[in-house]
Design a protein around this motif. Structure first.
Motif, PDB file in Angstrom:
ATOM      1  N   ALA A  45      -2.912  28.898  43.298  1.00 31.07           N
ATOM      2  CA  ALA A  45      -3.526  29.687  42.223  1.00 31.07           C
ATOM      3  C   ALA A  45      -5.050  29.675  42.338  1.00 31.07           C
ATOM      4  CB  ALA A  45      -3.087  29.153  40.857  1.00 31.07           C
ATOM      5  N   ALA A  46      -5.611  28.520  42.649  1.00 25.83           N
ATOM      6  CA  ALA A  46      -7.065  28.389  42.767  1.00 25.83           C
ATOM      7  C   ALA A  46      -7.620  29.240  43.898  1.00 25.83           C
ATOM      8  CB  ALA A  46      -7.444  26.925  42.984  1.00 25.83           C
ATOM      9  N   THR A  72      -3.773  23.956  33.938  1.00 27.21           N
ATOM     10  CA  THR A  72      -2.574  24.570  34.498  1.00 27.21           C
ATOM     11  C   THR A  72      -3.010  25.439  35.686  1.00 27.21           C
ATOM     12  OG1 THR A  72      -2.780  26.531  33.114  1.00 27.21           O
ATOM     13  CG2 THR A  72      -1.482  24.675  32.211  1.00 27.21           C
ATOM     14  N   PRO A  73      -2.074  25.950  36.465  1.00 30.48           N
ATOM     15  CA  PRO A  73      -2.458  26.895  37.511  1.00 30.48           C
ATOM     16  C   PRO A  73      -3.262  28.088  36.968  1.00 30.48           C
ATOM     17  CG  PRO A  73      -0.248  26.123  37.918  1.00 30.48           C
ATOM     18  CD  PRO A  73      -0.648  25.584  36.566  1.00 30.48           C
ATOM     19  N   ALA A  74      -2.961  28.507  35.737  1.00 28.80           N
ATOM     20  CA  ALA A  74      -3.698  29.631  35.141  1.00 28.80           C
ATOM     21  C   ALA A  74      -5.176  29.300  34.958  1.00 28.80           C
ATOM     22  CB  ALA A  74      -3.059  30.035  33.810  1.00 28.80           C
ATOM     23  N   HIS A  75      -5.510  28.066  34.635  1.00 29.89           N
ATOM     24  CA  HIS A  75      -6.919  27.679  34.512  1.00 29.89           C
ATOM     25  C   HIS A  75      -7.643  27.873  35.846  1.00 29.89           C
ATOM     26  CE1 HIS A  75      -5.573  25.463  30.868  1.00 29.89           C
ATOM     27  NE2 HIS A  75      -6.821  25.610  30.472  1.00 29.89           N
ATOM     28  N   PHE A  76      -6.989  27.455  36.931  1.00 28.86           N
ATOM     29  CA  PHE A  76      -7.613  27.576  38.249  1.00 28.86           C
ATOM     30  C   PHE A  76      -7.775  29.038  38.659  1.00 28.86           C
ATOM     31  CE2 PHE A  76      -6.222  23.172  38.441  1.00 28.86           C
ATOM     32  CZ  PHE A  76      -7.344  22.565  38.978  1.00 28.86           C
ATOM     33  N   LEU A  86      -3.025  35.575  37.848  1.00 25.83           N
ATOM     34  CA  LEU A  86      -2.816  35.507  36.399  1.00 25.83           C
ATOM     35  C   LEU A  86      -1.730  36.480  35.962  1.00 25.83           C
ATOM     36  CD1 LEU A  86      -6.524  35.246  35.246  1.00 25.83           C
ATOM     37  CD2 LEU A  86      -4.774  33.452  35.099  1.00 25.83           C
ATOM     38  N   ARG A  87      -1.750  37.686  36.512  1.00 22.23           N
ATOM     39  CA  ARG A  87      -0.713  38.675  36.180  1.00 22.23           C
ATOM     40  C   ARG A  87       0.671  38.161  36.583  1.00 22.23           C
ATOM     41  NH1 ARG A  87      -2.541  43.733  34.750  1.00 22.23           N
ATOM     42  NH2 ARG A  87      -4.676  44.254  35.306  1.00 22.23           N
ATOM     43  N   LEU A  88       0.764  37.576  37.765  1.00 22.44           N
ATOM     44  CA  LEU A  88       2.044  37.060  38.243  1.00 22.44           C
ATOM     45  C   LEU A  88       2.522  35.900  37.368  1.00 22.44           C
ATOM     46  CD1 LEU A  88       4.372  36.951  40.256  1.00 22.44           C
ATOM     47  CD2 LEU A  88       2.926  35.511  41.717  1.00 22.44           C
ATOM     48  N   LEU A  89       1.662  34.951  37.094  1.00 20.23           N
ATOM     49  CA  LEU A  89       2.053  33.820  36.248  1.00 20.23           C
ATOM     50  C   LEU A  89       2.535  34.303  34.890  1.00 20.23           C
ATOM     51  CD1 LEU A  89      -0.809  31.295  37.077  1.00 20.23           C
ATOM     52  CD2 LEU A  89       1.609  31.062  37.707  1.00 20.23           C
TER      53      LEU A  89
END
Length: 162
Positions: A45-46, A72-76, A86-89
């Motif tokens: 994600a990062a 979370t991965p979204a933060h990265f 972000l769209r995928l998550l």
């Protein structure tokens, strides 16, 4: 310790990630204690490797897992401006609206780093995520949104501060 899976995810080597996961010899949720308890999903994600993120989630990687500071991965993805991740998550119902240890959600991280496209998306995604959670509760659908290990360690850290 960074595993071969962590390294492949960080490098965006989708074929190797898939091969390692299909061999069933590694845990897609293993935390790297030398790198703030990041999972392979955090690394992908990062770095904005959307294809790797998808493969990891398809093989059981949990998008709710947090680093030692609660990211979370979204933060990265928000920090680096990776809108596709972000769209995928969000599309996979991964949490895109959780607060870290400092009380910052991914939308705030995106604001700090000036990723306006991510900010606009996350403002909408947060509302949709909350609506999805409420609907899931009403339908009796269980959601994978809690990182039990992180919650336990957070409680211990808070007790030490008292």
């Amino acid at each position: 310790m960074m595993t071969e899976l962590h390294a492949a995810a960080a490098a965006g080597n989708c074929e190797l990630v898939e091969e390692l996961l299909k061999r069933n010899t590694c845990d897609p949720n293993q935390r790297d204690v030398d790198w703030n308890h990041k999972t392979a999903l955090h690394w992908a994600a990062a770095q904005g490797h959307t294809d790797v993120v998808r493969v990891l989630v398809e093989h059981g990687a949990r998008a709710c897992l947090r680093t030692d500071n609660g990211w979370t991965p979204a933060h990265f993805a928000a920090e680096s401006g990776h809108l596709g991740v972000l769209r995928l998550l969000h599309g996979l119902h991964g949490p895109v609206d959780r607060e870290d240890d400092s009380g910052d959600r991914p939308v705030r991280i995106a604001q700090i780093y000036g990723h306006e496209d991510c900010v606009c998306f996350l403002k909408i995604a947060e509302v949709e995520a909350e609506a999805y959670r409420q609907g899931a509760v009403q339908r009796g659908v269980s959601l994978d949104e809690t990182d039990e290990e992180w919650e336990d360690s957070r409680k211990k850290r808070l007790e030490v501060k008292k």
